[in-house]
Enzyme design. Structure first.
Site, PDB file in Angstrom:
ATOM      1  N   SER A   1       0.580  -1.100   0.110  1.00 50.94           N
ATOM      2  CA  SER A   1       0.068  -0.001  -0.123  1.00 50.94           C
ATOM      3  C   SER A   1       0.628   1.274   0.091  1.00 50.94           C
ATOM      4  CB  SER A   1      -0.992   0.031   1.300  1.00 50.94           C
ATOM      5  OG  SER A   1      -1.625  -1.001   1.108  1.00 50.94           O
TER       6      SER A   1
HETATM    7  N1  SAH Z   1      -0.562  -4.524   4.094  1.00 49.13           N
HETATM    8  C1  SAH Z   1      -0.179  -5.216   2.738  1.00 49.13           C
HETATM    9  C2  SAH Z   1      -1.014  -5.103   1.452  1.00 49.13           C
HETATM   10  C3  SAH Z   1      -1.035  -6.329   0.515  1.00 49.13           C
HETATM   11  S1  SAH Z   1      -2.213  -6.332  -0.557  1.00 49.13           S
HETATM   12  C4  SAH Z   1       1.019  -4.359   2.183  1.00 49.13           C
HETATM   13  O1  SAH Z   1       0.963  -3.203   2.378  1.00 49.13           O
HETATM   14  O2  SAH Z   1       1.710  -5.075   1.615  1.00 49.13           O
HETATM   15  C5  SAH Z   1      -3.348  -7.376   0.201  1.00 49.13           C
HETATM   16  C6  SAH Z   1      -3.174  -8.599   0.435  1.00 49.13           C
HETATM   17  O3  SAH Z   1      -4.412  -9.060   1.073  1.00 49.13           O
HETATM   18  C7  SAH Z   1      -2.837  -9.569  -0.619  1.00 49.13           C
HETATM   19  O4  SAH Z   1      -1.329 -10.031  -0.343  1.00 49.13           O
HETATM   20  C8  SAH Z   1      -3.830 -10.575  -0.822  1.00 49.13           C
HETATM   21  O5  SAH Z   1      -3.267 -11.973  -1.127  1.00 49.13           O
HETATM   22  C9  SAH Z   1      -4.252 -10.536   0.584  1.00 49.13           C
HETATM   23  N2  SAH Z   1      -5.563 -11.301   0.937  1.00 49.13           N
HETATM   24  C10 SAH Z   1      -6.652 -11.171  -0.007  1.00 49.13           C
HETATM   25  N3  SAH Z   1      -7.751 -11.742   0.459  1.00 49.13           N
HETATM   26  C11 SAH Z   1      -7.454 -12.474   1.707  1.00 49.13           C
HETATM   27  C12 SAH Z   1      -7.711 -12.968   2.534  1.00 49.13           C
HETATM   28  N4  SAH Z   1      -9.217 -13.489   2.562  1.00 49.13           N
HETATM   29  N5  SAH Z   1      -7.308 -13.528   3.624  1.00 49.13           N
HETATM   30  C13 SAH Z   1      -5.905 -13.324   4.041  1.00 49.13           C
HETATM   31  N6  SAH Z   1      -5.212 -12.366   2.864  1.00 49.13           N
HETATM   32  C14 SAH Z   1      -5.813 -12.139   1.760  1.00 49.13           C
END
Ligand code: SAH
Length: 217
Positions: free
Chosen positions: A65
């Site tokens: 993000s």
């Molecule tokens: N806070 C992270 C955001 C990554 S993007 C950062 O800044 O790096 C969001 C993430 O949520 C992705 O890696 C995706 O694989 C994960 N995601 C999506 N649905 C999910 C679920 N049901 N359970 C766990 N992770 C999930």
């Protein structure tokens, strides 16, 4: 946490130009954003962009993000240092590290195991020992360690998952983007005397929350 001097100037500039002017005031959040080396949470080919004002790819179609979004969402959790926090969507692990810096214990869930493997190494390298990671569907939370003083979802949900509301502690706060697959509104849900209060904050765009209480895949 082990302090990393590399890119320190860029990190300070990120806080001064992107975080503080947009209204983030919590000094502990500002301290965390100044301390946590964001460049270690992206591929080496993106390190020179790690302190810029936008999200970056982290592989598997996912993104780390935008720094401001991480700061603003963290501030909404109002952490004092004693809390147990659940994070859904570990991704790069950058938000996980910020939380680990600011609360007592973090539980973080990611559905893509390759990302979790990478994050374990980075957190270890930084000496951050208070984060527990799990591979699985975070849309149903992590019942084993509930209730949580804070829950943060860093993927866009179609609705607020009931499981997460159930796993929120009394006086706890849940921060979650809710909307369609292209844009969402950041919602804050509070639990007080067993009642649920919901507030809408600003617009945002996250990758979809995929799972039982998220989007189908
Ligand atoms: N806070 C992270 C955001 C990554 S993007 C950062 O800044 O790096 C969001 C993430 O949520 C992705 O890696 C995706 O694989 C994960 N995601 C999506 N649905 C999910 C679920 N049901 N359970 C766990 N992770 C999930």
């Amino acid at each position: 946490m082990i302090r990393v001097a590399q890119w320190k100037y860029e990190r300070e500039r990120m806080v001064k130009e992107q975080i503080i002017p947009r209204g983030v005031e919590d000094v502990r959040v500002i301290e965390a954003m100044t301390a946590v080396p964001r460049h270690l949470f992206v591929d080496t080919s993106y390190q020179h962009q790690a302190y810029n004002d936008y999200p970056l790819p982290i592989g598997h179609g996912q993104t780390i993000s935008q720094p401001y979004m991480v700061a603003a969402m963290t501030e909404l959790l109002e952490l004092k240092g004693t809390e147990k926090v659940l994070e859904i969507g570990t991704g790069s692990g950058y938000q996980t590290a910020i939380l680990a810096f600011l609360c007592d214990r973090v539980y973080s869930i990611e559905r893509i195991s390759a990302l979790t493997t990478q994050v374990r190494q980075t957190l270890k390298r930084l000496g951050l020992k208070n984060a527990n990671l799990m591979v699985g569907d975070g849309s149903i939370g992590w019942a084993e360690y509930a209730p949580y003083d804070g829950i943060i979802v860093t993927a866009g949900a179609p609705e607020i998952p009931n499981a997460l509301i159930a796993q929120l502690a009394e006086k706890g706060r849940l921060v979650i983007p809710v909307g369609d697959e292209f844009s969402q509104i950041l919602n804050v849900v509070k639990k007080h005397k067993g009642r649920i209060y919901r507030q809408e904050h600003f617009g945002c765009t996250f990758v979809p929350l995929v799972g039982k209480e998220g989007w189908d895949k």
